[in-house]
Motif scaffolding. Structure first.
Motif, PDB file in Angstrom:
ATOM      1  N   GLY A  13       0.814  -1.212   0.000  1.00 50.03           N
ATOM      2  CA  GLY A  13       0.000   0.000   0.000  1.00 50.03           C
ATOM      3  C   GLY A  13       0.849   1.264   0.000  1.00 50.03           C
ATOM      4  N   VAL A  22       2.509   1.776  -3.331  1.00 52.98           N
ATOM      5  CA  VAL A  22       1.552   2.278  -4.326  1.00 52.98           C
ATOM      6  C   VAL A  22       1.264   3.757  -4.053  1.00 52.98           C
ATOM      7  CG1 VAL A  22      -0.774   2.038  -5.254  1.00 52.98           C
ATOM      8  CG2 VAL A  22       0.550  -0.008  -4.725  1.00 52.98           C
ATOM      9  N   GLN A  80     -11.231   5.948  -8.139  1.00 51.69           N
ATOM     10  CA  GLN A  80     -10.963   4.768  -7.312  1.00 51.69           C
ATOM     11  C   GLN A  80     -11.370   4.968  -5.845  1.00 51.69           C
ATOM     12  OE1 GLN A  80      -9.673   1.666  -7.978  1.00 51.69           O
ATOM     13  NE2 GLN A  80      -9.467   1.037  -5.837  1.00 51.69           N
ATOM     14  N   PHE A  81     -10.957   6.097  -5.264  1.00 50.99           N
ATOM     15  CA  PHE A  81     -11.160   6.250  -3.824  1.00 50.99           C
ATOM     16  C   PHE A  81     -12.509   6.886  -3.482  1.00 50.99           C
ATOM     17  CE2 PHE A  81      -6.285   6.516  -3.692  1.00 50.99           C
ATOM     18  CZ  PHE A  81      -6.179   5.136  -3.641  1.00 50.99           C
ATOM     19  N   PRO A 114      -5.054  -5.195 -13.198  1.00 49.74           N
ATOM     20  CA  PRO A 114      -4.667  -5.479 -11.801  1.00 49.74           C
ATOM     21  C   PRO A 114      -4.530  -4.218 -10.933  1.00 49.74           C
ATOM     22  CG  PRO A 114      -3.081  -6.414 -13.372  1.00 49.74           C
ATOM     23  CD  PRO A 114      -3.940  -5.448 -14.121  1.00 49.74           C
ATOM     24  N   LEU A 115      -4.523  -3.040 -11.553  1.00 47.72           N
ATOM     25  CA  LEU A 115      -4.203  -1.823 -10.786  1.00 47.72           C
ATOM     26  C   LEU A 115      -5.232  -1.472  -9.709  1.00 47.72           C
ATOM     27  CD1 LEU A 115      -2.666   0.330 -13.663  1.00 47.72           C
ATOM     28  CD2 LEU A 115      -1.472  -0.865 -11.815  1.00 47.72           C
ATOM     29  N   PRO A 116      -6.539  -1.592  -9.972  1.00 49.12           N
ATOM     30  CA  PRO A 116      -7.482  -1.216  -8.896  1.00 49.12           C
ATOM     31  C   PRO A 116      -7.269  -2.000  -7.607  1.00 49.12           C
ATOM     32  CG  PRO A 116      -8.631  -1.362 -10.982  1.00 49.12           C
ATOM     33  CD  PRO A 116      -7.241  -1.881 -11.231  1.00 49.12           C
ATOM     34  N   LEU A 151      -4.450  -3.153  -6.486  1.00 50.37           N
ATOM     35  CA  LEU A 151      -3.266  -2.581  -5.832  1.00 50.37           C
ATOM     36  C   LEU A 151      -3.603  -1.244  -5.191  1.00 50.37           C
ATOM     37  CD1 LEU A 151      -0.234  -3.049  -8.269  1.00 50.37           C
ATOM     38  CD2 LEU A 151      -0.535  -4.038  -5.995  1.00 50.37           C
ATOM     39  N   LEU A 152      -4.346  -0.430  -5.941  1.00 49.87           N
ATOM     40  CA  LEU A 152      -4.714   0.896  -5.429  1.00 49.87           C
ATOM     41  C   LEU A 152      -5.512   0.791  -4.139  1.00 49.87           C
ATOM     42  CD1 LEU A 152      -5.619   2.716  -8.751  1.00 49.87           C
ATOM     43  CD2 LEU A 152      -3.923   3.493  -7.086  1.00 49.87           C
ATOM     44  N   ALA A 153      -6.307  -0.263  -4.026  1.00 48.67           N
ATOM     45  CA  ALA A 153      -7.130  -0.419  -2.828  1.00 48.67           C
ATOM     46  C   ALA A 153      -6.262  -0.466  -1.570  1.00 48.67           C
ATOM     47  CB  ALA A 153      -7.976  -1.686  -2.936  1.00 48.67           C
ATOM     48  N   HIS A 154      -5.032  -1.016  -1.692  1.00 45.77           N
ATOM     49  CA  HIS A 154      -4.127  -1.067  -0.536  1.00 45.77           C
ATOM     50  C   HIS A 154      -3.647   0.322  -0.121  1.00 45.77           C
ATOM     51  CE1 HIS A 154      -3.886  -5.381  -0.413  1.00 45.77           C
ATOM     52  NE2 HIS A 154      -3.508  -5.452  -1.666  1.00 45.77           N
ATOM     53  N   ALA A 155      -3.678   1.258  -1.079  1.00 47.37           N
ATOM     54  CA  ALA A 155      -3.138   2.596  -0.808  1.00 47.37           C
ATOM     55  C   ALA A 155      -4.217   3.570  -0.358  1.00 47.37           C
ATOM     56  CB  ALA A 155      -2.445   3.138  -2.048  1.00 47.37           C
ATOM     57  N   GLU A 156      -5.448   3.109  -0.277  1.00 49.48           N
ATOM     58  CA  GLU A 156      -6.539   4.023   0.071  1.00 49.48           C
ATOM     59  C   GLU A 156      -6.314   4.622   1.461  1.00 49.48           C
ATOM     60  OE1 GLU A 156     -10.412   2.597  -0.748  1.00 49.48           O
ATOM     61  OE2 GLU A 156     -11.319   4.526  -0.188  1.00 49.48           O
ATOM     62  N   LEU A 191      -3.888   6.396   2.467  1.00 51.23           N
ATOM     63  CA  LEU A 191      -2.490   6.588   2.867  1.00 51.23           C
ATOM     64  C   LEU A 191      -1.945   7.877   2.265  1.00 51.23           C
ATOM     65  CD1 LEU A 191      -1.020   2.977   2.413  1.00 51.23           C
ATOM     66  CD2 LEU A 191      -2.153   3.977   4.406  1.00 51.23           C
TER      67      LEU A 191
END
Lengths: 176, 229
Positions: A111, A114, A133-134, B45-47, B49-54, B56
């Motif tokens: 995370g 990324v 996305q968010f 695959p990117l979404p 991965l992005l979910a882990h960065a939400e 942050l």
């Protein structure tokens, strides 16, 4: 190569440069994992110190510098939790590889990398990814919110994801 | 739908941000076009991965850690050298003879023979550990006075500095040095009047270094320097 320069680094320039590139995200990662600013600062210092001491063992063919530093941080966090768990007077808010949100340290490492990749995109590209996305907005909603033409929002989102993919590949984070 | 038109929507498609009708049209195209399907496979695959960065946000790297880290490394490097190198002659004599040394140094200064610092006897009562006063001079009007005394495992260094550029984020580092050897005693910043008073400790012991130098970070430019003999 910053890491190769570390040992002969009389002025501290290489270490300073390394710290300024990676210090923020490693601090975020450790703060998130330990939940205490002081402990996180100590740990980040320890991570860079270990990197300096073991710079000779770093093999660029095996891992990117960022990946290597995250591995050192991960090990230091595990050591720190182990020490805390044998001192019952000290409470740690997370144990057994779990961070507060329930993510494993590995997921958290991913995370933060990324998040670092997102920081390297242009603000316009980052905005598209964040909104879609968010915040879960559709292209149409983003166009309405930003006042940009719908076609621009769509193409910008495409370029944003392509850039993100490239940055992640450069960082050694390969989406599977 | 043309490939070019589909490509532009692939980002939105991967992020599931298209309207239902648009999504279906893209899906139908991908089922029949290997080139567009390959491009989609790179982004798909990117979404996850992005979910882990939400949530942050990368914080600023704490400057205090940077300073402590560099000090620690300078100390460890200094300690390593001490272990590898045989101890050189003791540069400073036992205190009994210091008055003569001070007089000599003073004479040198009076004669203007390039002496930049004086070693003077501190007014310590007889029998107490020796401490040394040292004057550091530099270009640009900055000057400093240092008092060095033996501390636990090294030297305690009191430093009074004036005439530095006022305030700001400039970090200065104090180094104890002899040719080919350097140990950091720590860092300080100047106040709004360009002054600083700091108490620092270094693992370097009296007798192991010949010079105290203040450098500016990060370019290591010389700011002040004073010789011990």
């Amino acid at each position: 190569m910053l890491v190769e320069r570390l040992r002969g680094d009389e002025t501290g320039e290489a270490m300073r440069a390394l710290y300024r590139i990676y210090g923020g995200e490693l601090y975020g990662f450790t703060l998130n994992a330990l939940g205490d600013r002081g402990a996180a600062e100590e740990l980040v210092q320890e991570v860079f110190l270990r990197a300096w001491r073991h710079a000779g063992r770093y093999d660029p063919a095996r891992a990117a510098v960022r990946t290597w530093l995250y591995q050192i941080a991960r090990n230091a966090i595990i050591d720190s939790r182990r020490r805390a768990s044998v001192r019952p007077g000290l409470t740690h808010h997370a144990y057994a590889g779990e961070t507060e949100g329930g993510a494993t340290l590995e997921q958290a490492m991913l995370g933060w990398q990324v998040a670092a990749a997102l920081e390297r995109l242009t603000p316009e590209h980052r905005q598209m990814i964040r909104m879609a996305q968010f915040r879960g907005l559709t292209m149409r909603e983003i166009a309405e919110t930003t006042g940009l033409p719908l076609g621009t929002v769509k193409s910008r989102t495409w370029y944003a994801l392509r850039s993100l993919r490239l940055v992640l590949e450069e960082m050694g984070v390969t989406p599977s | 739908m043309s490939c070019a038109h589909v490509r532009e929507q692939l980002g939105a498609y991967a992020l599931d941000a298209l309207e239902p009708a648009e999504r279906e049209a893209v899906a139908a195209h991908l089922a029949t076009c290997p080139a567009c399907a390959a491009e989609h496979a790179r982004l798909a695959p990117l979404p996850a991965l992005l979910a882990h960065a939400e949530g942050l946000e990368i914080p600023a790297a704490p400057p205090a850690v940077e300073e402590r880290l560099l000090d620690r490394i300078a100390r460890e490097r200094g300690a390593g050298r001490r272990m590898r190198r045989p101890r050189r002659r003791r540069l400073l004599p036992a205190w009994a003879g210091a008055r003569a040394l001070a007089a000599g140094a003073l004479a040198g200064a009076v004669l203007g023979a390039g002496v930049t610092a004086l070693v003077l006897r501190d007014d310590a009562p007889a029998g107490s550990p020796a401490s040394y006063s040292l004057v550091l001079n530099g270009d640009g009007g900055a000057s400093a006075r240092a008092r060095l005394s033996p501390g636990r495992g090294g030297t305690e260094l009191h430093l009074w500095v004036k005439g530095l550029p006022p305030g700001g984020d400039v970090v200065y580092e104090v180094r104890c040095e002899r040719p080919g050897w350097s140990a950091s005693a720590g860092t300080f910043r100047a106040d709004a009047r360009g002054r600083a008073y700091v108490v620092l400790t270094t693992a370097a012991r009296l007798g192991e270094y010949e010079r105290v130098r203040v450098v500016r970070r990060p370019d290591a430019a010389d700011v002040l320097s004073g010789e011990l003999n």
